[in-house]
Design a protein around this motif. Structure first.
Motif, PDB file in Angstrom:
ATOM      1  N   GLY A  22      75.929  42.469  73.258  1.00 53.82           N
ATOM      2  CA  GLY A  22      77.362  41.923  73.299  1.00 53.82           C
ATOM      3  C   GLY A  22      77.375  40.803  72.520  1.00 53.82           C
ATOM      4  O   GLY A  22      78.163  40.556  71.477  1.00 53.82           O
ATOM      5  N   CYS A  23      76.451  39.693  72.927  1.00 51.19           N
ATOM      6  CA  CYS A  23      76.259  38.580  71.987  1.00 51.19           C
ATOM      7  C   CYS A  23      75.900  38.914  70.677  1.00 51.19           C
ATOM      8  O   CYS A  23      76.309  38.075  69.634  1.00 51.19           O
ATOM      9  N   THR A  24      75.005  39.765  70.284  1.00 46.69           N
ATOM     10  CA  THR A  24      74.546  39.896  69.025  1.00 46.69           C
ATOM     11  C   THR A  24      75.722  40.562  68.190  1.00 46.69           C
ATOM     12  O   THR A  24      75.882  40.247  66.873  1.00 46.69           O
ATOM     13  N   MET A  25      76.553  41.577  68.720  1.00 45.39           N
ATOM     14  CA  MET A  25      77.648  41.921  68.118  1.00 45.39           C
ATOM     15  C   MET A  25      78.731  41.042  67.734  1.00 45.39           C
ATOM     16  O   MET A  25      79.508  41.012  66.801  1.00 45.39           O
ATOM     17  N   GLY A  26      78.615  39.973  68.689  1.00 48.66           N
ATOM     18  CA  GLY A  26      79.799  38.905  68.469  1.00 48.66           C
ATOM     19  C   GLY A  26      79.272  37.804  67.190  1.00 48.66           C
ATOM     20  O   GLY A  26      80.219  37.422  66.892  1.00 48.66           O
ATOM     21  N   ILE A  27      78.186  38.316  66.840  1.00 45.54           N
ATOM     22  CA  ILE A  27      77.821  37.638  65.523  1.00 45.54           C
ATOM     23  C   ILE A  27      78.490  38.285  64.384  1.00 45.54           C
ATOM     24  O   ILE A  27      78.558  37.655  63.092  1.00 45.54           O
ATOM     25  N   LEU A  28      78.555  39.311  64.415  1.00 42.82           N
ATOM     26  CA  LEU A  28      78.904  40.493  63.037  1.00 42.82           C
ATOM     27  C   LEU A  28      80.319  39.907  62.442  1.00 42.82           C
ATOM     28  O   LEU A  28      80.280  39.701  61.290  1.00 42.82           O
ATOM     29  N   PRO A  29      81.592  39.562  63.180  1.00 40.96           N
ATOM     30  CA  PRO A  29      82.679  39.171  62.680  1.00 40.96           C
ATOM     31  C   PRO A  29      82.361  37.955  61.903  1.00 40.96           C
ATOM     32  O   PRO A  29      83.011  37.590  60.789  1.00 40.96           O
ATOM     33  N   ALA A  30      81.402  36.906  62.397  1.00 35.96           N
ATOM     34  CA  ALA A  30      81.082  35.685  61.679  1.00 35.96           C
ATOM     35  C   ALA A  30      80.377  35.811  60.417  1.00 35.96           C
ATOM     36  O   ALA A  30      80.811  35.151  59.433  1.00 35.96           O
ATOM     37  N   ILE A  31      79.515  36.782  60.327  1.00 35.25           N
ATOM     38  CA  ILE A  31      78.738  37.146  58.927  1.00 35.25           C
ATOM     39  C   ILE A  31      79.951  37.939  58.170  1.00 35.25           C
ATOM     40  O   ILE A  31      79.609  37.382  57.047  1.00 35.25           O
ATOM     41  N   LEU A  32      80.564  38.719  58.555  1.00 31.02           N
ATOM     42  CA  LEU A  32      81.429  39.279  57.592  1.00 31.02           C
ATOM     43  C   LEU A  32      82.508  38.585  57.151  1.00 31.02           C
ATOM     44  O   LEU A  32      82.884  38.516  55.936  1.00 31.02           O
ATOM     45  N   ALA A  33      83.118  37.354  57.900  1.00 26.69           N
ATOM     46  CA  ALA A  33      83.959  36.471  57.559  1.00 26.69           C
ATOM     47  C   ALA A  33      83.374  35.461  56.445  1.00 26.69           C
ATOM     48  O   ALA A  33      83.906  35.127  55.572  1.00 26.69           O
ATOM     49  N   SER A  34      82.087  35.349  56.728  1.00 22.13           N
ATOM     50  CA  SER A  34      81.357  34.400  55.555  1.00 22.13           C
ATOM     51  C   SER A  34      81.250  35.089  54.294  1.00 22.13           C
ATOM     52  O   SER A  34      81.483  34.595  53.128  1.00 22.13           O
ATOM     53  N   VAL A  35      80.856  36.757  54.395  1.00 21.33           N
ATOM     54  CA  VAL A  35      80.750  37.383  53.035  1.00 21.33           C
ATOM     55  C   VAL A  35      82.035  37.311  52.498  1.00 21.33           C
ATOM     56  O   VAL A  35      82.053  37.423  51.017  1.00 21.33           O
TER      57      VAL A  35
END
Length: 205
Positions: A41-54
């Motif tokens: 869950g914590c790992t998947m919570g990183i995905l939106p932040a990465i996509l937002a950066s991209v």
């Protein structure tokens, strides 16, 4: 993908934050398999932040005080909620064996971990500043490079968190048998979440 990025990313992942504290707390109170769900869950919570950066959305958050503040205080409120639930020994953060057995399932444990990271605006701003540093000059596809580095960062996060959780579960099996120890564990974890909440509340950017 440079060795410098891999080393820097590993150091960042190893530094304890809210996700580590949550995964360790779940490992202590609920065991190894639930701690894996927390790590996921914590790992998947990183995905939106990465996509937002991209996609450049994190730049909007960085420049818009209102957006940053709204997400920030939502994160603060959630961290304080977790601190309160820990003290009450309820939900996914229960440390007592009886409560843990009657507590939330793996999906809910993972969802809590997801919310912990997605409600942290500093994580999104961090990736905006972090990933572009390692894009080589003249890169053919910077977007693909950033996505690849983000994926590697997530794999590192999941792996390290699983190790943290497994170690915590082993400790929990031998330590969490005394009510005195349980009480101090609850207070320590709750104070840690409250401290992270206060730190986030005082954050500017």
């Amino acid at each position: 993908m440079s060795l410098e990025f891999l080393i820097t990313a590993l150091v960042v992942v190893l530094v304890p934050g809210t996700g580590v504290v949550y995964t360790v707390a779940v490992g202590l109170g609920r065991g190894r398999l639930p701690s894996v769900a927390a790590a996921l869950g914590c790992t998947m919570g990183i995905l939106p932040a990465i996509l937002a950066s991209v996609l450049g959305l994190s730049a909007l958050m960085h420049t818009s005080a209102l957006v940053f503040q709204l997400l920030k205080y939502a994160g603060v409120a959630y961290l304080l909620y977790l601190a309160w639930m820990t003290l009450r020994d309820r939900g996914a953060l229960s440390l007592s064996n009886e409560a843990a057995g009657q507590g939330k399932g793996s999906l809910a444990v993972a969802w809590t971990g997801f919310l912990i990271n997605i409600l942290n605006p500093k994580l999104t701003v961090f990736f905006l500043a972090f990933l572009p540093q390692f894009i080589p000059a003249g890169a053919v596809s910077p977007t693909v490079d950033m996505l690849a580095m983000g994926g590697v960062f997530m794999v590192m996060t999941f792996t390290v968190f699983v190790v943290y959780g497994a170690f915590a579960s082993l400790v929990g099996e031998h330590v969490l048998r005394s009510e005195t120890v349980l009480t101090w564990m609850r207070r320590t974890i709750a104070a840690t979440f409250a401290g992270f909440g206060l730190k986030l509340a005082l954050a500017d950017r």
